[in-house]
Enzyme design. Structure first.
Site, PDB file in Angstrom:
ATOM      1  N   LYS A  38       0.847  -1.220   0.000  1.00 51.22           N
ATOM      2  CA  LYS A  38       0.000   0.000   0.000  1.00 51.22           C
ATOM      3  C   LYS A  38       0.873   1.258   0.000  1.00 51.22           C
ATOM      4  CE  LYS A  38      -1.879  -1.103   3.980  1.00 51.22           C
ATOM      5  NZ  LYS A  38      -1.128  -2.344   4.244  1.00 51.22           N
ATOM      6  N   ARG A 113      -9.318   1.022   8.841  1.00 48.53           N
ATOM      7  CA  ARG A 113      -8.917  -0.324   9.264  1.00 48.53           C
ATOM      8  C   ARG A 113     -10.069  -1.050   9.943  1.00 48.53           C
ATOM      9  NH1 ARG A 113      -3.427   0.429   8.516  1.00 48.53           N
ATOM     10  NH2 ARG A 113      -2.299  -1.133   9.641  1.00 48.53           N
ATOM     11  N   ARG A 150      12.158  -5.269   4.673  1.00 43.97           N
ATOM     12  CA  ARG A 150      11.804  -3.849   4.549  1.00 43.97           C
ATOM     13  C   ARG A 150      12.703  -2.972   5.421  1.00 43.97           C
ATOM     14  NH1 ARG A 150       5.858  -1.742   5.507  1.00 43.97           N
ATOM     15  NH2 ARG A 150       6.043  -2.905   7.423  1.00 43.97           N
ATOM     16  N   ARG A 183      11.440  -1.516  10.955  1.00 47.52           N
ATOM     17  CA  ARG A 183      10.325  -1.113  11.831  1.00 47.52           C
ATOM     18  C   ARG A 183      10.213  -2.084  13.005  1.00 47.52           C
ATOM     19  NH1 ARG A 183       5.127   0.238   8.139  1.00 47.52           N
ATOM     20  NH2 ARG A 183       4.183  -1.081   9.714  1.00 47.52           N
ATOM     21  N   ARG A 194      -0.515  -8.885  13.041  1.00 51.87           N
ATOM     22  CA  ARG A 194      -1.099  -7.862  12.162  1.00 51.87           C
ATOM     23  C   ARG A 194      -1.912  -8.501  11.046  1.00 51.87           C
ATOM     24  NH1 ARG A 194       4.347  -5.395  10.725  1.00 51.87           N
ATOM     25  NH2 ARG A 194       3.253  -4.244   9.110  1.00 51.87           N
TER      26      ARG A 194
END
Ligand code: AP5
Length: 245
Positions: A38, A113, A150, A183, A194
């Site tokens: 996203k 969300r 990431r 992160r 998540r």
């Protein structure tokens, strides 16, 4: 009497002015699992469509760097991979979209969300033909690979991947030169959590948007193909929606 008339003329014009301003805002909503892409796709679209990219995750992470109780509370939610309460995120977002750079529209990444958030957004922006929902699809196996590699810029939050989307200089942001970091919620355990939360919330949100809004699905296997495909689908839905020249 004259003064009263002037007052009412002022009120009516203020309301009409505010209404037409809202009607001019075109909004993209990016839905998709954690790590589906996203942020990557919406920031590319932001450059192409000249609209600000608003990531609620980035807004919250920026808030955690400040002093105070709120930051401590937010840090707990984020590091555990849990959703922040609706009222906090709604206030954060509504403050952001009041900024001047949002006057022509904006791109939402990570919001809504929950169904409550979707309905609240609908109350604030009721012009359904001014909203396009982009649903980013990716398999959980690939998601895991992408999130493990990431990195984000600790200063401007720009996202990278050590193998698939590396910076020009190792560990340095291409845009601002700051250090790249992982992160805190990109650990295997938190990613699983998540993904579970996303799965539980997704169906009612999808039903809400698919029934009433302009909706496109994009599969984010290869970034360039996916981005081109997404732009074509946006044009097909509404060629006038944004200026992408
Ligand atoms: P948030 O920051 O929104 O995280 P998320 O939804 O879990 O999504 P991600 O940012 O992890 O993934 P993404 O889909 O943007 O993927 P990306 O483009 O980075 O939210 C974090 C937390 O904040 C939440 O857990 C919650 O606590 C809180 N929160 C946020 N919004 C909230 C809300 N509305 N309500 C309540 N709480 C909220 O891509 C992933 C990686 O893949 C990158 O490394 C990228 O470079 C790479 N990549 C992308 N596309 C490709 C491709 N095609 N090929 C190869 N690599 C690719």
């Amino acid at each position: 009497m004259f003064k009263k008339c002037i007052f009412w003329v002022f009120v009516v014009f203020s309301i009409l002015g505010a209404h037409s301003l809202m009607a001019e805002q075109n909004i993209f909503i990016f839905l998709g699992a954690p790590g589906a892409g996203k942020g990557t796709l919406s920031s590319k679209l932001s450059e192409k469509a000249h609209l600000p990219h608003i990531s609620t995750g980035d807004l919250l992470r920026a808030q955690t760097k400040k002093e105070g109780d709120l930051s401590v509370r937010l840090n707990e939610y984020l590091s555990k991979g849990e959703l922040v309460p609706d009222e906090i995120i709604l206030e954060t977002l509504m403050n952001r979209v009041k900024d001047d750079d949002c006057k022509n529209g904006f791109i939402l990444d990570g919001f809504p969300r929950t169904l409550t958030q979707a309905k609240k957004l609908d109350e604030h922006f009721p012009h359904k033909d001014h909203i396009i929902v982009v649903n980013v699809l990716l398999s959980p196996k690939v998601i895991l690979e992408r999130l493990k590699g990431r990195r984000i810029c600790q200063n401007c939050s720009k996202g990278y991947h050590v193998a698939f989307n590396p910076p020009s200089v190792k560990n340095k942001c291409d845009d601002c030169g700051s250090k790249l970091i992982s992160r805190t919620d990109d650990t295997i355990e938190t990613i699983q959590k998540r993904l579970e939360i996303y799965k539980a919330q997704y169906t009612p949100i999808k039903r809400f948007y698919k029934e009433q809004y302009q909706w496109i699905d994009v599969r984010n296997d290869s970034l360039e193909t996916c981005f081109t495909n997404m732009l074509e689908k946006i044009q097909a839905v509404d060629p006038e929606f944004v200026d992408m020249s």
